[in-house]
Write a protein that holds these residues in place. Sequence first.
Motif, PDB file in Angstrom:
ATOM      1  N   UNK A 189      82.540  72.401  44.414  1.00  0.00           N
ATOM      2  CA  UNK A 189      83.574  71.844  43.530  1.00  0.00           C
ATOM      3  C   UNK A 189      84.985  72.126  44.027  1.00  0.00           C
ATOM      4  N   UNK A 212      86.244  82.020  46.045  1.00  0.00           N
ATOM      5  CA  UNK A 212      84.872  82.180  46.545  1.00  0.00           C
ATOM      6  C   UNK A 212      83.867  81.484  45.627  1.00  0.00           C
ATOM      7  N   UNK A 213      84.268  81.253  44.378  1.00  0.00           N
ATOM      8  CA  UNK A 213      83.362  80.612  43.422  1.00  0.00           C
ATOM      9  C   UNK A 213      83.532  79.102  43.503  1.00  0.00           C
ATOM     10  N   UNK A 214      83.063  78.522  44.594  1.00  0.00           N
ATOM     11  CA  UNK A 214      83.318  77.110  44.835  1.00  0.00           C
ATOM     12  C   UNK A 214      82.095  76.237  44.581  1.00  0.00           C
ATOM     13  N   UNK A 215      81.033  76.852  44.018  1.00  0.00           N
ATOM     14  CA  UNK A 215      79.840  76.080  43.700  1.00  0.00           C
ATOM     15  C   UNK A 215      79.559  76.144  42.209  1.00  0.00           C
ATOM     16  N   UNK A 216      79.120  75.041  41.675  1.00  0.00           N
ATOM     17  CA  UNK A 216      78.848  74.940  40.243  1.00  0.00           C
ATOM     18  C   UNK A 216      77.461  74.343  40.046  1.00  0.00           C
ATOM     19  N   UNK A 217      76.752  74.859  39.047  1.00  0.00           N
ATOM     20  CA  UNK A 217      75.394  74.384  38.794  1.00  0.00           C
ATOM     21  C   UNK A 217      75.414  73.097  37.975  1.00  0.00           C
ATOM     22  N   UNK A 233      92.565  81.506  37.852  1.00  0.00           N
ATOM     23  CA  UNK A 233      91.370  81.280  38.662  1.00  0.00           C
ATOM     24  C   UNK A 233      90.826  82.618  39.179  1.00  0.00           C
ATOM     25  N   UNK A 234      89.557  82.850  38.936  1.00  0.00           N
ATOM     26  CA  UNK A 234      88.892  84.009  39.520  1.00  0.00           C
ATOM     27  C   UNK A 234      88.571  83.650  40.963  1.00  0.00           C
ATOM     28  N   UNK A 289      70.557  71.411  37.926  1.00  0.00           N
ATOM     29  CA  UNK A 289      69.639  72.179  38.761  1.00  0.00           C
ATOM     30  C   UNK A 289      70.013  72.300  40.223  1.00  0.00           C
ATOM     31  N   UNK A 296      88.962  82.821  49.946  1.00  0.00           N
ATOM     32  CA  UNK A 296      87.600  82.784  50.505  1.00  0.00           C
ATOM     33  C   UNK A 296      87.605  82.605  52.020  1.00  0.00           C
ATOM     34  N   UNK A 297      86.644  83.255  52.661  1.00  0.00           N
ATOM     35  CA  UNK A 297      86.546  83.169  54.115  1.00  0.00           C
ATOM     36  C   UNK A 297      86.118  81.768  54.576  1.00  0.00           C
ATOM     37  N   UNK A 332      73.315  73.487  43.043  1.00  0.00           N
ATOM     38  CA  UNK A 332      74.638  74.052  43.283  1.00  0.00           C
ATOM     39  C   UNK A 332      75.483  73.019  44.009  1.00  0.00           C
TER      40      UNK A 332
END
Lengths: 128, 128
Positions: free
Chosen positions: B116, B103-108, B28-29, B111, B96-97, B113
Amino acid sequence: MSQEWLQAIQWTEDGLVPVIAQQHDSGRVVMFAWMNRESLALSVETGYAVYWSRSRQRLWRKGEESGHQQKILDIQLDCDADVILLKIEQQGGIACHTGRQSCFYRSLHKGEWQTIEPILKDPAKIYS
Amino acid sequence: MSQEWLQAIQWTEDGLVPVIAQQHDSGRVVMFAWMNRESLALSVETGYAVYWSRSRQRLWRKGEESGHQQKILDIQLDCDADVILLKIEQQGGIACHTGRQSCFYRSLHKGEWQTIEPILKDPAKIYS
């Protein structure tokens, strides 16, 4: 390009956003590049990664010369909305212009950068 | 800091290099940040990620407030020598703070965000 999802992104002063490309199944981070609004919109529209080449100052359809396109499976945004993570399927299994799977092919060992990934295809044959 | 491995890096005009932090086992990044020469040297020296906070213009020892340090297992450099990939062991499992793993907790999706990843710990309890 008045889409809300595009406007949610915090673009740099130059109108760019850093992008990390990760092979979706192996988890290997294969590349880092930049996108502007147009290239990101095109990426979403076409389903394949389109970057903004800062050195050439033009759209860069990844794989346009090499054939090593990146099919986009997911687009993720970070907490500050200023970095994008792409989950991709790397065509040909080669992301790097050196002919390697990943651009991150060097690892720091005892104060030296050592090559940890093999060349899968001769670049001269990729770009011929 | 006259080490050759540091000099091999192509620093930005501001003396920085972008850094991707990836959980070593899950792949996981979890984060994207910046380092300068001092913070990278300190990261290598201590074995834990030290970034350069551009907003605060100071060294940022990741986890200094939250306790969520990042133990470094590998440091990788890309083909252009201008991006670093850290393989880390994320202490507490939260990078993530916002209290999430990544930190990459949103996915498109369609259309928009969409979130996730769940909040694993209330930020108010992390930073108290």
